[in-house]
Design a protein around this motif. Structure first.
Motif, short mmCIF file in Angstrom:
data_model
loop_
_atom_site.label_atom_id
_atom_site.label_comp_id
_atom_site.label_asym_id
_atom_site.label_seq_id
_atom_site.Cartn_x
_atom_site.Cartn_y
_atom_site.Cartn_z
N PRO A 115 0.80 -1.24 0.00
CA PRO A 115 0.00 0.00 0.00
C PRO A 115 0.83 1.27 0.00
N LYS A 116 2.11 1.16 0.30
CA LYS A 116 2.98 2.35 0.21
C LYS A 116 3.24 2.72 -1.23
N HIS A 117 3.14 1.75 -2.12
CA HIS A 117 3.44 1.98 -3.53
C HIS A 117 2.19 2.01 -4.40
N MET A 118 1.20 1.20 -4.07
CA MET A 118 0.04 1.02 -4.92
C MET A 118 -1.24 1.32 -4.15
N THR A 119 -2.04 2.24 -4.66
CA THR A 119 -3.30 2.61 -4.04
C THR A 119 -4.40 2.58 -5.11
N PRO A 120 -5.68 2.58 -4.71
CA PRO A 120 -6.76 2.58 -5.70
C PRO A 120 -6.61 3.75 -6.68
N ILE A 121 -6.76 3.46 -7.96
CA ILE A 121 -6.47 4.50 -8.96
C ILE A 121 -7.65 5.41 -9.26
N PHE A 122 -8.88 4.97 -8.99
CA PHE A 122 -10.01 5.83 -9.33
C PHE A 122 -10.07 7.10 -8.49
N PRO A 123 -9.80 7.07 -7.18
CA PRO A 123 -9.77 8.33 -6.44
C PRO A 123 -8.69 9.29 -6.95
N SER A 124 -7.56 8.73 -7.39
CA SER A 124 -6.48 9.58 -7.92
C SER A 124 -6.86 10.17 -9.27
N LEU A 125 -7.30 9.32 -10.20
CA LEU A 125 -7.64 9.81 -11.53
C LEU A 125 -8.81 10.79 -11.48
N ALA A 126 -9.78 10.52 -10.59
CA ALA A 126 -10.92 11.43 -10.47
C ALA A 126 -10.45 12.79 -9.96
N ALA A 127 -9.56 12.80 -8.97
CA ALA A 127 -9.04 14.07 -8.46
C ALA A 127 -8.30 14.84 -9.54
N LEU A 128 -7.52 14.14 -10.34
CA LEU A 128 -6.75 14.81 -11.39
C LEU A 128 -7.66 15.31 -12.51
N ALA A 129 -8.63 14.50 -12.91
CA ALA A 129 -9.55 14.92 -13.96
C ALA A 129 -10.41 16.10 -13.50
N TRP A 130 -10.74 16.12 -12.23
CA TRP A 130 -11.57 17.19 -11.67
C TRP A 130 -10.78 18.46 -11.40
N GLY A 131 -9.54 18.32 -10.88
CA GLY A 131 -8.85 19.47 -10.33
C GLY A 131 -7.62 19.97 -11.05
N ASP A 132 -7.14 19.24 -12.05
CA ASP A 132 -5.93 19.69 -12.75
C ASP A 132 -6.33 20.37 -14.06
N ALA A 133 -6.48 21.68 -14.01
CA ALA A 133 -6.96 22.41 -15.19
C ALA A 133 -5.97 22.33 -16.34
N ARG A 134 -4.67 22.28 -16.04
CA ARG A 134 -3.67 22.33 -17.11
C ARG A 134 -3.65 21.07 -17.95
N ARG A 135 -3.87 19.90 -17.33
CA ARG A 135 -3.83 18.63 -18.07
C ARG A 135 -5.14 17.87 -17.94
N ARG A 136 -6.21 18.63 -17.75
CA ARG A 136 -7.50 17.99 -17.51
C ARG A 136 -7.89 17.04 -18.64
N LYS A 137 -7.66 17.43 -19.89
CA LYS A 137 -8.06 16.58 -21.00
C LYS A 137 -7.38 15.22 -20.93
N TYR A 138 -6.10 15.19 -20.61
CA TYR A 138 -5.38 13.93 -20.50
C TYR A 138 -5.97 13.07 -19.39
N TRP A 139 -6.18 13.66 -18.22
CA TRP A 139 -6.67 12.89 -17.08
C TRP A 139 -8.11 12.42 -17.31
N GLU A 140 -8.92 13.24 -17.92
CA GLU A 140 -10.28 12.81 -18.24
C GLU A 140 -10.27 11.60 -19.16
N THR A 141 -9.39 11.63 -20.16
CA THR A 141 -9.30 10.50 -21.10
C THR A 141 -8.87 9.23 -20.38
#
Length: 423
Positions: free
Chosen positions: A151-177
Motif C-alpha cells: 500500500p505504500k506503492h500502490m493505491t486505488p487508482i479511481f480516487p487519484s484519476l478522479a481528483a486529477l480529472a476534476w482538479g488539474d486544469a492544465r492537463r484535464r483533457k489527458y486525465w479525463e481520457t
C-alpha cells in the motif's frame, strides 16, 4: 552488411543471442517532471461527477458501472502533492544505474528468468522481443511484481484519476481520457475498481500500464478471456512486448547497442542523442568496440552517447535502444532497462569506470546501511537491500546530520563507512 561482431556483454548480431516505470507510460505522457498541480476545479466534486457521467455514457460505460465506481468515492487530493514531489531527488547517470541495476534486482531477475522461461519463450516467438528487455522492464517497474500488494506503492487508482480529472486544469483533457479508459476497463469486466491499484497517477500492474495502454495494447496471453496486468505476469509482459513492437517499432533479433572505445583526442562534441552515423563511419573516426574490434563494413546507423560526460562508458545506440525508450522518454531509464536485462542474462558490468563514480554497494552492504540507519533513528522502511524513496530520504537525513556532501540520498561507500564509524 549485417552485424556479426563478437561480444563481451552482448552480441552485435541480427540473429542468435541478443543483448537486449509510473514509469512507463506515465513518463511517456510527459508527467514525471510536470510542474506542481494546483487544484482548479470549476465546480464541487459531486456536481462534477454527475456532469462527467455523460462523457462516460458516450464511451459506452453503463450507469451501473459508473455508479459502481463513483458510489462513495472521494477524490484523493494528495495526488497534487505527489506530483510536486516528483523531483525530490536528482541523480547522476551512474547513481541512477547503480541504484536500479542492483544485486537484488539481478539475483531476483535470474530467478524469475528461470521460473518463467516457458513464458519468455512464447513471448519471444510471438513478438520477437528479447526476454532480457522484458526482464529489465519487469524489474524496473514493479521489482518483478513484489510491490504490487504494497500500500505504500500502490493505491486505488479511481480516487487519484478522479481528483486529477476534476482538479488539474492544465492537463484535464489527458486525465479525463485516462479516467474514461479506466471506466471502460471496468465495463468490459477486465478489472474491478477494488483491484485496479497502482501509482498515484494510475499506472498499474507488473509493468505499470496506464489505462490507455491496458485498453489498447493489452494482450490476453494466458487465454482466460480478460486482459490484466495483475496476477500472473503473462498478460503484462506480453502486452508490454506488443507495445514495444507496435509503438516502439522494436526489431526482432537486433541488440540495443554496445559499449565502445574512443581513440585519444576524440571530439566528444560528436556524441549526442540526435546524430546517427553508420557504424562504419564511427569506425573511420577511430571508434572500436570496447574489446577493440573494428566497426569497418557495418552500415547500421548508431548514435554515440556519453552518459557520464567526457569520461565513463561510451555507448553506441542502435534502433532498439529507442524502441525501449519509447516506454519512458528517459535515456537513463532505457539504459537501466537494457543493462539490467543484460546483467540478469549473465553479462558483466560496463568496462569503463564512471567519472568520479564508485562501485555500487553489494546487497549485503545495502542491507547493512539500512540496518545501521534504522538503528541511528533514520527510518528506511526495511532492510531488504532494495533502495527506494524511504531509504533515500533516510540516507539524505544522515548525510545532512554528519556533513556528507552532496546530501543527495545516494547510499555510497562514504555513507557506509561513516555509519560504521558511528558518526
Amino acid at each position: 552488411m549485417t552485424l556479426a561482431l563478437n561480444r563481451r556483454a552482448f552480441t552485435l548480431g541480427l540473429a542468435g543471442s541478443l543483448a537486449g516505470s509510473l514509469a512507463g507510460s506515465l513518463a511517456g505522457a510527459g508527467l514525471l517532471a510536470a510542474p506542481a498541480l494546483a487544484q482548479q476545479a470549476a465546480q464541487p466534486f459531486p456536481r462534477w461527477v454527475e456532469t462527467f457521467r455523460a462523457r462516460a455514457r458516450a464511451r459506452g460505460v453503463s450507469d451501473a458501472t459508473y455508479n459502481r465506481v463513483f458510489s462513495g468515492l472521494k477524490p484523493d487530493t494528495a495526488v497534487y502533492a505527489q506530483d510536486r514531489n516528483q523531483a525530490e531527488f536528482t541523480e547522476q547517470s551512474w547513481q541512477y544505474l547503480n541504484r536500479r541495476v542492483s544485486d537484488w534486482r539481478i539475483a531476483t531477475g535470474k530467478q524469475r528468468a528461470q521460473q518463467y522461461a516457458g513464458l519468455f519463450d512464447r513471448i519471444e516467438k510471438a513478438f520477437g522481443v528479447d526476454r532480457r528487455v522484458m526482464l529489465g522492464y519487469w524489474g524496473m517497474e514493479s521489482a518483478f511484481g513484489d510491490v504490487l500488494d504494497n500500500p505504500k506503492h500502490m493505491t486505488p487508482i479511481f480516487p487519484s484519476l478522479a481528483a486529477l480529472a476534476w482538479g488539474d486544469a492544465r492537463r484535464r483533457k489527458y486525465w479525463e481520457t485516462e479516467l474514461l479508459n479506466a471506466l471502460v476497463i471496468v465495463e468490459r469486466g477486465w478489472g474491478t475498481p477494488q483491484e485496479m491499484r497502482g501509482s498515484w497517477a494510475g499506472a498499474m500492474g507488473h509493468t505499470q500500464w496506464m489505462p490507455e495502454v491496458w485498453l489498447n495494447m493489452g494482450v490476453d496471453f494466458d487465454g482466460d478471456g480478460r486482459i490484466s496486468p495483475f496476477g500472473k505476469p503473462d498478460d503484462a509482459l506480453a502486452g508490454t512486448a506488443n507495445y514495444l513492437v507496435k509503438r516502439g517499432k522494436y526489431r526482432r533479433g537486433e541488440p540495443w547497442g554496445f559499449e565502445a572505445k574512443l581513440p585519444g583526442g576524440f571530439n566528444t562534441d560528436l556524441a549526442d542523442n540526435k546524430t546517427r552515423r553508420p557504424l562504419a563511419q564511427w569506425g573511420e573516426l577511430g571508434v572500436v568496440t570496447v574489446e577493440g574490434q573494428s566497426l569497418s563494413g557495418y552500415d547500421e546507423p548508431a548514435r554515440l552517447w556519453l552518459p557520464g560526460g567526457d569520461g565513463g562508458p561510451a555507448l553506441l545506440l542502435l534502433h532498439n535502444f529507442y524502441a525501449v525508450r519509447s516506454y519512458n522518454p528517459s535515456s537513463n531509464y532505457a539504459l537501466a532497462v537494457v543493462h539490467l536485462g543484460d546483467r540478469i542474462m549473465g553479462e558483466g558490468p560496463f568496462v569503463a569506470s564512471w567519472p568520479g563514480g564508485e562501485r555500487a554497494l553489494t546487497l549485503a552492504e545495502l542491507q547493512e546501511v539500512q540496518q545501521r540507519l534504522t538503528a541511528a533513528g533514520f527510518n528506511t522502511g526495511g532492510a531488504d537491500g532494495r533502495v527506494g524513496a524511504d531509504t533515500m530520504r533516510a540516507v539524505r537525513g544522515f548525510q545532512q546530520k554528519v556533513g556528507i556532501t552532496p546530501a543527495d540520498g545516494y547510499a555510497s561507500i562514504a555513507v557506509l563507512n561513516a555509519l560504521r564509524q558511528g558518526r
